[in-house]
Design a protein around this motif. Structure first.
Motif, short mmCIF file in Angstrom:
data_model
loop_
_atom_site.label_atom_id
_atom_site.label_comp_id
_atom_site.label_asym_id
_atom_site.label_seq_id
_atom_site.Cartn_x
_atom_site.Cartn_y
_atom_site.Cartn_z
N VAL A 155 36.28 46.86 34.74
CA VAL A 155 37.29 47.43 34.59
C VAL A 155 37.69 48.29 33.48
O VAL A 155 38.23 47.33 32.11
N ASP A 156 37.53 49.47 32.69
CA ASP A 156 37.54 49.91 31.45
C ASP A 156 38.85 50.95 31.74
O ASP A 156 38.34 52.18 31.39
N GLU A 157 39.99 50.15 31.89
CA GLU A 157 41.15 51.01 31.38
C GLU A 157 40.70 52.06 30.60
O GLU A 157 41.49 53.02 30.91
N ARG A 158 40.85 52.09 29.06
CA ARG A 158 40.97 52.94 28.29
C ARG A 158 39.14 53.48 27.37
O ARG A 158 39.07 54.16 26.69
N SER A 159 38.90 53.16 28.47
CA SER A 159 37.31 53.65 28.20
C SER A 159 36.35 53.65 26.92
O SER A 159 35.84 54.51 26.90
N ASP A 198 50.45 40.10 35.16
CA ASP A 198 49.74 40.83 36.13
C ASP A 198 48.32 41.16 36.49
O ASP A 198 48.21 40.68 37.10
N ASP A 199 48.18 41.18 35.16
CA ASP A 199 46.35 41.27 34.60
C ASP A 199 45.72 39.90 34.63
O ASP A 199 45.06 39.72 36.10
N PHE A 200 46.90 38.77 34.53
CA PHE A 200 46.21 36.85 35.00
C PHE A 200 45.88 36.72 36.62
O PHE A 200 45.63 35.46 36.87
N LYS A 201 47.08 37.49 36.82
CA LYS A 201 47.18 37.25 38.27
C LYS A 201 46.08 37.35 39.58
O LYS A 201 45.41 37.14 39.70
N ALA A 202 45.79 38.67 39.04
CA ALA A 202 44.87 39.67 39.42
C ALA A 202 43.52 38.57 38.99
O ALA A 202 42.34 38.34 39.75
N VAL A 203 43.31 38.37 37.92
CA VAL A 203 42.90 37.04 37.21
C VAL A 203 41.72 36.33 37.97
O VAL A 203 40.91 36.12 38.53
N GLU A 204 43.72 35.38 38.15
CA GLU A 204 43.39 34.61 39.18
C GLU A 204 42.91 35.34 40.35
O GLU A 204 42.28 33.92 41.17
N GLN A 205 43.67 35.91 41.28
CA GLN A 205 42.67 36.31 42.53
C GLN A 205 41.71 36.07 42.08
O GLN A 205 40.71 35.37 43.44
N ALA A 206 40.22 36.93 41.58
CA ALA A 206 39.03 36.97 41.71
C ALA A 206 38.69 35.38 41.23
O ALA A 206 37.86 35.45 41.63
N ASP A 233 36.72 53.77 35.92
CA ASP A 233 37.08 53.29 34.77
C ASP A 233 38.42 54.50 34.79
O ASP A 233 38.50 54.90 35.82
N GLY A 234 38.78 54.36 33.81
CA GLY A 234 40.21 54.95 33.96
C GLY A 234 41.90 54.49 34.06
O GLY A 234 42.11 54.67 34.88
N CYS A 235 41.36 52.58 34.75
CA CYS A 235 41.79 52.66 35.87
C CYS A 235 43.03 51.14 35.68
O CYS A 235 42.47 50.31 34.70
N ASN A 236 43.88 51.22 36.01
CA ASN A 236 44.58 49.74 35.78
C ASN A 236 43.95 48.69 36.00
O ASN A 236 43.31 48.57 36.88
N LYS A 237 43.87 48.03 34.99
CA LYS A 237 43.14 46.61 35.42
C LYS A 237 43.75 45.54 36.45
O LYS A 237 42.84 44.97 37.43
N SER A 238 44.81 45.55 36.99
CA SER A 238 45.44 44.13 37.48
C SER A 238 44.84 44.82 38.84
O SER A 238 43.76 44.58 39.57
N GLU A 239 45.38 45.98 39.52
CA GLU A 239 44.19 47.41 39.91
C GLU A 239 43.33 47.07 40.35
O GLU A 239 42.27 46.98 41.70
N GLY A 240 42.60 47.22 39.28
CA GLY A 240 41.08 47.54 39.76
C GLY A 240 39.68 46.91 39.74
O GLY A 240 39.06 46.41 40.42
N CYS A 285 38.60 33.49 44.06
CA CYS A 285 37.34 34.91 45.53
C CYS A 285 35.92 33.86 45.25
O CYS A 285 35.11 34.67 45.39
N GLY A 286 35.25 33.86 44.06
CA GLY A 286 34.29 32.94 44.03
C GLY A 286 33.63 34.09 42.69
O GLY A 286 32.49 33.81 41.86
N CYS A 287 34.54 35.06 41.57
CA CYS A 287 33.63 35.20 40.66
C CYS A 287 34.10 35.24 39.86
O CYS A 287 35.26 34.49 39.58
#
Lengths: 172, 311
Positions: free
Chosen positions: B187-191, B242-250, B213-220, B253-255
């Motif tokens: 996820v490369d928010e700022r390219s 939100d970023d860390f919540k998304a990281v936790e979710q990932a 590319d250019g995507c919000n981190k948590s959504e990405g 999920c075994g990622c």
């Protein structure tokens, strides 16, 4: 017998000439329509893909007209080289160089050369407004051309056939 | 893209050897000011054509007592540069103008400043582009070699103060893992990592890397998780809850996750309010701290989740 064959040949030639002039006039009209279509296509392709003009011209626009395809590719390649201060100049210069190949009248050529202004603006909205201006002008030219074409076709057809007949009479 | 092609035609001849300038990091273009070139520790300026001699076209700015011999950027230069930077197509860069930077072919990034335009109280674009910061792309292939055995198959956070090389290290981790056979989702928010130019990565991020590319981190992160089945998700500059919540979710999920975060020391990490909670949960199993020495050399220390130094 020879005179008869000669006369038939002259009449066929004058008919052929009249046909070729007619086709040429049709082609001219078709090319104007193609150019109008092309301007719209370039704009919408730019708007849809949000890619720079050079990429749109080089990779995304296809036309059935070989001359036009060649011109667009040349503009794209020159833009890539970044040797001109502004893109409008490149568009104008390339179309100027290929004026003869396109076979347009000077008024039409000038319009097409200036139409490049519609692709190098600061925003899509600006480009759209400029493009609609040029399209309006082009529509007007096409309308005039359409009206003139019928009359021209009739005149050229009559002249060709008549001159063929006169030649036949003179030779007989 | 050759860097000199970004500059006005009348300057290109003198800019021809730009790539030969060792360690060129940044070029600063400001209206009415000299052209500055930053190479490692030096600040160089471009001389006027008639003042250039055998020593070359650049001089260390500190060696020059006066500004008279130095080339000053004009408004016409900036307008011309604007055309070259945008490939004569400013309309295509509206989103980038709003964000204040754009990535060009070759992965070079250009920071923009000038007069902003506002809409509904938010910046909607830049109307006068009068300041450019051209950041020259550098890839340090192999810089992650030392730490890879320690972070392999672990959720990892790369930590350092700004400018120490987090992104460079992350990029090399991604590339190395990808070449090793792992499917990476980036996820490369700022390219900054893959430096995508119209969707094509300009930096080598490996053959098994998918880039958002250019995507919000948590959504990405969530999007990649659902669609690309990555073994590792890489993300730069984690900062908000939100970023860390998304990281936790990932992570659940075994990622595996590789991320970066700003901090001046390892102690700071433990004290950061947002991070504290996730550290206590032991979401991250490895921390890589980058130290930049005075000579510019970088040193990496790897810690585990109990803050024990591994290397």
């Amino acid at each position: 017998m020879l005179k008869l064959v000669g006369s038939i040949l002259i009449l066929l030639a004058s008919g052929g000439l009249s046909y070729s002039i007619r086709t040429e006039l049709n082609e001219h009209q078709k090319r104007l329509f193609l150019l109008r279509n092309l301007l719209t296509k370039i704009f919408w392709e730019m708007n849809y893909s949000m890619r720079p003009v050079e990429q749109v011209l080089l990779y995304q626009i296809e036309t059935q007209d070989e001359d036009l395809t060649k011109i667009l590719k040349e503009i794209g390649e020159r833009l890539m080289k970044k040797e001109a201060k502004c893109g409008e100049d490149v568009w104008r210069e390339v179309f100027q160089t290929h004026r003869k190949e396109l076979g347009l009248k000077s008024e039409e050529s000038e319009l097409i050369e200036q139409a490049g202004n519609a692709f190098f603006g600061k925003s899509v909205e600006e480009n759209q407004k400029v493009l609609s201006l040029y399209q309006e002008k082009l529509d007007f030219l096409m309308e005039v051309e359409r009206r003139e074409r019928r009359e021209k076709q009739k005149v050229y057809q009559t002249i060709c056939i008549m001159s063929g007949l006169v030649l036949v009479i003179l030779l007989i | 893209m050759r860097l000199e092609l970004l500059f006005p035609i009348h300057l290109r001849e003198t800019m021809k050897n730009l790539e030969k300038l060792q360690d060129l990091e940044e070029i600063r273009v400001r209206i009415g000011q000299p052209l500055f070139f930053y190479t490692g520790q030096k600040e160089l300026v471009l001389l006027l054509k008639e003042k250039q001699d055998k020593k070359g076209q650049f001089r260390n700015s500190r060696e020059l007592g006066t500004n008279d011999n130095v080339y000053h950027v004009t408004e016409a230069d900036l307008l011309e540069m604007q055309n070259y930077i945008s490939n004569y197509s400013l309309y295509a860069w509206q989103e980038e103008l709003r964000n204040g930077f754009l990535t060009i072919q070759g992965g070079h990034r250009i920071g923009l400043a000038g007069g902003t335009t506002n809409q509904n109280g938010r910046i909607s674009g830049i109307s006068y582009l009068t300041f450019f910061n051209i950041r020259v792309a550098h890839e340090r292939v192999g810089c992650a070699g030392k730490i890879l055995p320690y972070i392999w198959n672990h959720n990892t956070l790369i930590v350092s103060p700004p400018g120490a090389g987090k992104t460079t290290l992350l990029r090399d981790c991604i590339r190395s893992l990808s070449y090793e056979g792992m499917k990476i989702g980036l996820v490369d928010e700022r390219s900054e990592i893959a430096a995508c130019y119209h969707g094509i990565p300009q930096n080598d991020v490996g053959p098994r890397t998918d880039v958002l590319d250019g995507c919000n981190k948590s959504e990405g992160i969530v999007m990649l998780l659902r669609t690309m089945s990555p073994a590792v998700i890489a993300v730069d500059e984690l900062g908000i809850e939100d970023d860390f919540k998304a990281v936790e979710q990932a992570a659940y999920c075994g990622c595996k996750i590789i991320g970066t975060v700003h901090a001046g020391s390892m102690k700071e990490i433990q004290e950061k309010p947002v991070l504290k909670k996730w550290c206590e949960k032991e979401l991250f199993e490895r921390f890589v701290f980058i130290k930049k020495g005075e000579s510019g050399m970088r040193e990496c220390n790897v810690y585990n989740q109990r803050w024990e130094l591994l290397c």
